[in-house]
Design a protein around this motif. Structure first.
Motif, PDB file in Angstrom:
ATOM      1  N   ILE A  53       0.875  -1.184   0.000  1.00  0.00           N
ATOM      2  CA  ILE A  53       0.000   0.000   0.000  1.00  0.00           C
ATOM      3  C   ILE A  53       0.904   1.223   0.000  1.00  0.00           C
ATOM      4  O   ILE A  53       1.626   1.470   0.967  1.00  0.00           O
ATOM      5  CB  ILE A  53      -0.922   0.043   1.240  1.00  0.00           C
ATOM      6  N   ALA A  54       0.863   2.016  -1.065  1.00  0.00           N
ATOM      7  CA  ALA A  54       1.795   3.137  -1.225  1.00  0.00           C
ATOM      8  C   ALA A  54       1.078   4.470  -1.166  1.00  0.00           C
ATOM      9  O   ALA A  54      -0.110   4.579  -1.505  1.00  0.00           O
ATOM     10  CB  ALA A  54       2.530   3.022  -2.565  1.00  0.00           C
ATOM     11  N   LEU A  55       1.796   5.460  -0.738  1.00  0.00           N
ATOM     12  CA  LEU A  55       1.322   6.836  -0.887  1.00  0.00           C
ATOM     13  C   LEU A  55       1.443   7.240  -2.352  1.00  0.00           C
ATOM     14  O   LEU A  55       2.122   6.585  -3.145  1.00  0.00           O
ATOM     15  CB  LEU A  55       2.140   7.772   0.000  1.00  0.00           C
ATOM     16  N   ALA A  56       0.797   8.354  -2.714  1.00  0.00           N
ATOM     17  CA  ALA A  56       0.802   8.815  -4.103  1.00  0.00           C
ATOM     18  C   ALA A  56       2.231   9.096  -4.566  1.00  0.00           C
ATOM     19  O   ALA A  56       3.086   9.504  -3.768  1.00  0.00           O
ATOM     20  CB  ALA A  56      -0.044  10.072  -4.234  1.00  0.00           C
ATOM     21  N   PRO A  57       2.515   8.887  -5.860  1.00  0.00           N
ATOM     22  CA  PRO A  57       3.873   9.114  -6.371  1.00  0.00           C
ATOM     23  C   PRO A  57       4.402  10.516  -6.131  1.00  0.00           C
ATOM     24  O   PRO A  57       5.612  10.716  -6.049  1.00  0.00           O
ATOM     25  CB  PRO A  57       3.730   8.829  -7.874  1.00  0.00           C
ATOM     26  N   SER A  58       3.500  11.494  -6.022  1.00  0.00           N
ATOM     27  CA  SER A  58       3.930  12.883  -5.802  1.00  0.00           C
ATOM     28  C   SER A  58       4.335  13.151  -4.360  1.00  0.00           C
ATOM     29  O   SER A  58       4.905  14.198  -4.054  1.00  0.00           O
ATOM     30  CB  SER A  58       2.817  13.845  -6.211  1.00  0.00           C
ATOM     31  N   SER A  59       4.048  12.237  -3.458  1.00  0.00           N
ATOM     32  CA  SER A  59       4.362  12.436  -2.042  1.00  0.00           C
ATOM     33  C   SER A  59       5.866  12.403  -1.811  1.00  0.00           C
ATOM     34  O   SER A  59       6.559  11.497  -2.284  1.00  0.00           O
ATOM     35  CB  SER A  59       3.709  11.334  -1.203  1.00  0.00           C
ATOM     36  N   GLU A  97      -2.537   2.862  -4.279  1.00  0.00           N
ATOM     37  CA  GLU A  97      -1.903   4.159  -4.030  1.00  0.00           C
ATOM     38  C   GLU A  97      -2.942   5.093  -3.433  1.00  0.00           C
ATOM     39  O   GLU A  97      -4.034   5.245  -3.992  1.00  0.00           O
ATOM     40  CB  GLU A  97      -1.351   4.757  -5.327  1.00  0.00           C
ATOM     41  N   VAL A  98      -2.623   5.695  -2.313  1.00  0.00           N
ATOM     42  CA  VAL A  98      -3.561   6.563  -1.601  1.00  0.00           C
ATOM     43  C   VAL A  98      -2.865   7.871  -1.217  1.00  0.00           C
ATOM     44  O   VAL A  98      -1.647   7.997  -1.346  1.00  0.00           O
ATOM     45  CB  VAL A  98      -4.117   5.862  -0.343  1.00  0.00           C
ATOM     46  N   SER A  99      -3.640   8.819  -0.728  1.00  0.00           N
ATOM     47  CA  SER A  99      -3.094  10.153  -0.441  1.00  0.00           C
ATOM     48  C   SER A  99      -2.733  10.371   1.022  1.00  0.00           C
ATOM     49  O   SER A  99      -1.882  11.203   1.325  1.00  0.00           O
ATOM     50  CB  SER A  99      -4.092  11.235  -0.872  1.00  0.00           C
ATOM     51  N   PHE A 100      -3.382   9.651   1.943  1.00  0.00           N
ATOM     52  CA  PHE A 100      -3.196   9.966   3.358  1.00  0.00           C
ATOM     53  C   PHE A 100      -2.747   8.744   4.154  1.00  0.00           C
ATOM     54  O   PHE A 100      -3.117   7.606   3.839  1.00  0.00           O
ATOM     55  CB  PHE A 100      -4.492  10.512   3.959  1.00  0.00           C
ATOM     56  N   ALA A 101      -1.970   9.006   5.198  1.00  0.00           N
ATOM     57  CA  ALA A 101      -1.449   7.929   6.040  1.00  0.00           C
ATOM     58  C   ALA A 101      -2.570   7.147   6.711  1.00  0.00           C
ATOM     59  O   ALA A 101      -2.465   5.927   6.896  1.00  0.00           O
ATOM     60  CB  ALA A 101      -0.510   8.510   7.094  1.00  0.00           C
TER      61      ALA A 101
END
Length: 301
Positions: free
Chosen positions: A196-202, A224-228
């Motif tokens: 489970i990864a954060l967004a590539p822009s993070s 891929e998600v935006s928040f922890a």
């Protein structure tokens, strides 16, 4: 046209006392020096402000109009001076901050509470955003400073970075996952696992990707998600394993997941204060940053 505050003050004193001698005494100058100031002012304005006789001074019609103008100038000036004094002495002010949700709740919330006790009249404003939006928010000028990670600080954003603290990473998995038996987890242990990864822009994701590239590890990213908090929720549902910074640790009990120190190697994440280059912060913001640093020092101690 050049008009000085000294000329305006001379005019106001004469207008209010209706007497040159009293006005000169109030300014601690001679009567002739006061008369010269009035003549200079009338010369600049090209209009007579005072009618003079042997016993009394009267305002002309133009003088009555200009008297209000001059009073407004001094009132506005005094108000500005008082306002700046209150700002410089932290009797008033505003601090606008942008940070990730994790930093906002874990670090800033206790700092807000203690700072408000010390400076109750300073307004604290917080923008909590995804990590990748912090630098751009600071660069846009809508906040005074940001707190976050800059894996790559773009020159186009024209920002300055001041180190705040370092943070390690933790590996996360569900409590039913085989890795949940380990107190430490190596980066290589994550090879081939659903991730489970954060967004590539993070910036956090970029640091993780760079570390995996350096180690020759390929993560099998399934979400891929935006928040922890979303990462933790999906890990709890046994949708995969993940990596997050250590400062997410306070959230872990709420999501009932297994967290282990991520080793071989231990990777440090740099958390910084981000400000616009060549921009001086207001006293309240400077004091709040100092307050954060003291809070961190006390916590570490």
């Amino acid at each position: 046209m050049s008009i000085t505050l000294r000329q305006l003050r001379a005019f106001l004193l004469v207008a209010d006392t209706r007497h040159f001698t009293q006005a000169a005494a109030a300014m601690h100058i001679t009567q002739s020096a006061l008369s010269a100031l009035i003549r200079e002012l009338e010369g600049r304005l090209a209009v007579q402000l005072l009618d003079r006789n042997t016993r009394m001074v009267e305002l002309t019609e133009a003088g009555r109009y200009f008297h209000q103008v001059a009073e407004n100038v001094f009132n506005d000036l005094n108000k500005g001076i008082n306002d700046l004094h209150e700002l410089s002495t932290l009797q008033r002010g505003q601090v606008r901050i942008v940070a990730s949700t994790v930093i906002a709740s874990g670090l800033l919330s206790p700092c807000f509470k203690s700072f408000r006790t010390l400076y109750p009249n300073i307004k604290l404003s917080l923008h909590d955003v995804a990590e990748e939006a912090i630098a751009e928010t600071v660069a846009a000028g809508s906040v005074d400073f940001g707190i976050g990670t800059c894996f790559e600080l773009s020159d186009s954003l024209d920002l300055e970075e001041s180190h705040l603290f370092d943070n390690t990473f933790i590996a996360l998995c569900s409590k039913s996952h085989p890795l949940a038996q380990q107190e430490t987890i190596a980066w290589a242990d994550l090879q081939g696992q659903s991730f489970i990864a954060l967004a590539p822009s993070s910036p956090i994701r970029k640091l993780i990707d760079q570390t995996c590239h350096d180690l020759g590890i390929e993560l099998r990213i399934t979400n891929e998600v935006s928040f922890a908090t979303t990462v933790l929720s999906l890990v709890n549902a046994d949708m995969g394993v993940s990596i997050l910074p250590m400062n997410n640790h306070p959230y872990i009990p709420a999501f009932d997941v297994h967290a282990a120190e991520l080793v071989e190697p231990e990777v440090m994440r740099r958390i910084s204060i981000l400000t616009r280059k060549n921009r001086t912060l207001m006293p309240a913001s400077i004091e709040f940053i100092a307050h954060i640093r003291q809070h961190l020092a006390d916590t570490l101690a």
